[in-house]
Motif scaffolding. Structure first.
Motif, PDB file in Angstrom:
ATOM      1  N   LYS A  23       0.829  -1.212   0.000  1.00 20.01           N
ATOM      2  CA  LYS A  23       0.000   0.000   0.000  1.00 20.01           C
ATOM      3  C   LYS A  23       0.867   1.268   0.000  1.00 20.01           C
ATOM      4  CE  LYS A  23      -3.745   2.245   2.582  1.00 20.01           C
ATOM      5  NZ  LYS A  23      -4.649   2.154   3.742  1.00 20.01           N
ATOM      6  N   PHE A  24       1.966   1.226   0.773  1.00 22.92           N
ATOM      7  CA  PHE A  24       2.797   2.432   0.923  1.00 22.92           C
ATOM      8  C   PHE A  24       4.130   2.320   0.174  1.00 22.92           C
ATOM      9  CE2 PHE A  24       0.009   2.518   4.635  1.00 22.92           C
ATOM     10  CZ  PHE A  24      -0.399   3.846   4.662  1.00 22.92           C
ATOM     11  N   GLN A  25       4.214   1.406  -0.809  1.00 15.38           N
ATOM     12  CA  GLN A  25       5.520   1.125  -1.427  1.00 15.38           C
ATOM     13  C   GLN A  25       6.117   2.325  -2.172  1.00 15.38           C
ATOM     14  OE1 GLN A  25       5.263  -1.813  -4.575  1.00 15.38           O
ATOM     15  NE2 GLN A  25       3.155  -1.253  -4.981  1.00 15.38           N
ATOM     16  N   PHE A  26       5.280   3.273  -2.619  1.00 13.87           N
ATOM     17  CA  PHE A  26       5.806   4.401  -3.373  1.00 13.87           C
ATOM     18  C   PHE A  26       6.079   5.630  -2.503  1.00 13.87           C
ATOM     19  CE2 PHE A  26       3.298   1.967  -6.542  1.00 13.87           C
ATOM     20  CZ  PHE A  26       4.375   1.576  -7.325  1.00 13.87           C
ATOM     21  N   HIS A  27       5.840   5.515  -1.203  1.00 18.37           N
ATOM     22  CA  HIS A  27       6.176   6.619  -0.309  1.00 18.37           C
ATOM     23  C   HIS A  27       7.704   6.740  -0.241  1.00 18.37           C
ATOM     24  CE1 HIS A  27       6.551   9.086   3.267  1.00 18.37           C
ATOM     25  NE2 HIS A  27       5.273   9.416   3.111  1.00 18.37           N
ATOM     26  N   PRO A  28       8.257   7.981  -0.373  1.00 21.28           N
ATOM     27  CA  PRO A  28       9.719   8.130  -0.499  1.00 21.28           C
ATOM     28  C   PRO A  28      10.528   7.441   0.588  1.00 21.28           C
ATOM     29  CG  PRO A  28       8.614  10.241  -0.772  1.00 21.28           C
ATOM     30  CD  PRO A  28       7.552   9.238  -0.465  1.00 21.28           C
ATOM     31  N   GLN A  29      10.101   7.593   1.849  1.00 19.18           N
ATOM     32  CA  GLN A  29      10.885   7.027   2.956  1.00 19.18           C
ATOM     33  C   GLN A  29      10.892   5.500   2.902  1.00 19.18           C
ATOM     34  OE1 GLN A  29      12.589   8.932   4.706  1.00 19.18           O
ATOM     35  NE2 GLN A  29      13.063   8.080   6.708  1.00 19.18           N
TER      36      GLN A  29
END
Length: 445
Positions: free
Chosen positions: A380-386
């Motif tokens: 779900k959050f794989q493209f969040h920069p961190q």
């Protein structure tokens, strides 16, 4: 006036044992949980960090060879059995559960150039520098019985590769031409050639079993049809292809390992341009093998590392290396999709996990549920920069790190030069060639 009363069965809230969790009713209405995304992001970040903490892919090393490991073969029926051939003509059969060698055969004089198991798993074939093709029993000889091949075929030239048909007693060898053999005969059923150069590898298609693919040192990848006994078509690349591997799930897809540091995934119906160019290695790619799911493949390179690529991505998701591992010559993905085997110059076969942070052994139901939940959060959050930065970070040997940097500079310089040439030329005189078509010289049918 009717009043709705909440009624709950108290038995549902009584724990069977004191170790059970207390049941708590939960309302899934998103309006009641304003911090849900923030909480999930924190959990996804922690799950990604823990994945990198637990990423310990190396399992064991199988040592016993006295020369570099040149080729390997999987047993078609047994997950725990693997065969390996070395540069001194020695063949070893390994038991992976015990992590030890169960049999050693002095098969050839000189290199063992190729090996493959018969589709039923009762015997296997080897080819070597001594111009022979030998068939051996898979079982060890009885007490007092000598270690001898079932059949020996003496050829006229050195054979550089061998592969067995997936359903019939037929195998193919390659050298200065591709020969199709029947197991009962000492001369080939037919010989296939297109051009005059040494052929380094030949592979049967696991789905359309009458199709073969071969790689030659004159930069050709040639496809053959066994029913017609003729070549179908060939594609010529800028540099030589060392080997190819067919996708076990999609009949028309194959991946070629090239000398120009790249791997090319082709659809055999449209050879004009590859489906995908996989570019992460910094030296010649020597071997490639698909996972049984057909979604990923592993590649072995001269740069002393192995990489795992998703089929539809241009960059690897994982890179494995050790301080002692030298040029990796051969690689295999086990049939249960869990492990990777690689054989290298310094006489060792190494066993790796296909998923670096996977926990081996039996998982408790709660562990399995937590693992699935964390996996969904990471997706779900794989493209969040961190999260992306942590998930993609890998420690590399200094040599590979410096070469990647150098190649990036060279690639930028080439791109800049092309842009300048296009800017200062007549419009349309410098065509825009996409990356996928740059490496293809011609397709011949």
């Amino acid at each position: 006036m009717r009043v709705k009363v909440l009624s709950r069965n108290p038995d549902d809230y009584v724990r069977d044992t004191k170790l059970d969790l207390q049941r708590v009713p939960r309302n899934y209405d998103p309006a009641l949980h304003p911090f849900e995304v923030a909480r999930e992001y924190t959990r996804a970040l922690n799950a990604t960090k823990l994945e990198r903490v637990f990423a310990k892919p190396f399992l064991t090393s199988l040592d016993g060879h006295r020369d570099g490991v040149n080729c390997m073969a999987k047993h078609p029926k047994s997950l725990s059995t693997v065969l390996s051939g070395a540069c001194d003509g020695e063949v070893k059969i390994w038991n992976l559960t015990k992590r030890q060698c169960i049999r050693t055969i002095q098969a050839h004089e000189g290199f063992v150039r190729g090996m493959c198991a018969r589709f039923c798993g009762t015997s296997f074939f080897t080819v070597g520098d001594d111009k022979t093709v030998k068939q051996w029993k898979m079982e060890s000889p009885e007490y007092g019985e000598e270690e001898e091949p079932i059949h020996t075929i003496l050829g006229k030239t050195v054979y550089t590769g061998i592969d067995h048909h997936w359903k019939e007693p037929v195998f193919a060898t390659c050298g200065h031409q591709v020969d199709i053999w029947d197991e009962q005969r000492t001369s080939p059923k037919c010989s296939l050639t297109w051009g005059f150069d040494s052929i380094s590898s030949v592979k049967f298609n696991p789905i359309e079993t009458y199709l073969l693919g071969s790689c030659a040192s004159d930069r050709n990848i040639v496809l053959y049809d066994m029913r017609k006994s003729t070549p179908l078509k060939k594609v010529i690349l800028n540099m030589r292809t060392n080997t190819l591997c067919w996708n076990p799930m999609e009949a028309f897809i194959f991946t070629a390992a090239n000398e120009d540091y790249n791997l090319y995934t082709f659809d055999m119906r449209f050879l004009e341009s590859p489906v995908m160019v996989h570019m992460d290695h910094v030296s010649a790619v020597l071997d490639v093998d698909y996972s049984p799911t057909g979604k990923e493949f592993v590649s072995a390179s001269f740069d002393k590392s192995i990489r795992i690529f998703p089929v539809d991505k241009g960059h690897s998701r994982e890179v494995y290396h050790t301080k002692r591992m030298q040029h990796v010559i051969t690689v295999k993905w086990t049939s249960d999709n869990k492990y990777i085997l690689c054989g290298s110059d310094e006489m060792n076969i190494r066993l790796w996990k296909a998923n670096a942070s996977e926990k081996l052994g039996v998982l408790a139901p709660r562990e399995k549920a937590a693992m699935n939940y964390n996996q969904k959060l990471k997706e779900k959050f794989q493209f969040h920069p961190q999260i992306r930065r942590i998930a993609q970070h890998r420690h590399l040997p200094k040599s590979i790190y410096c070469q990647i940097k150098e190649q990036r500079i060279m690639r930028e310089a080439r791109r800049r030069k092309e842009l300048n040439r296009r800017k200062h030329s007549k419009p349309g005189s410098v065509p825009l060639v996409p990356e996928r078509k740059k490496h293809i010289v011609a397709v011949v049918k």
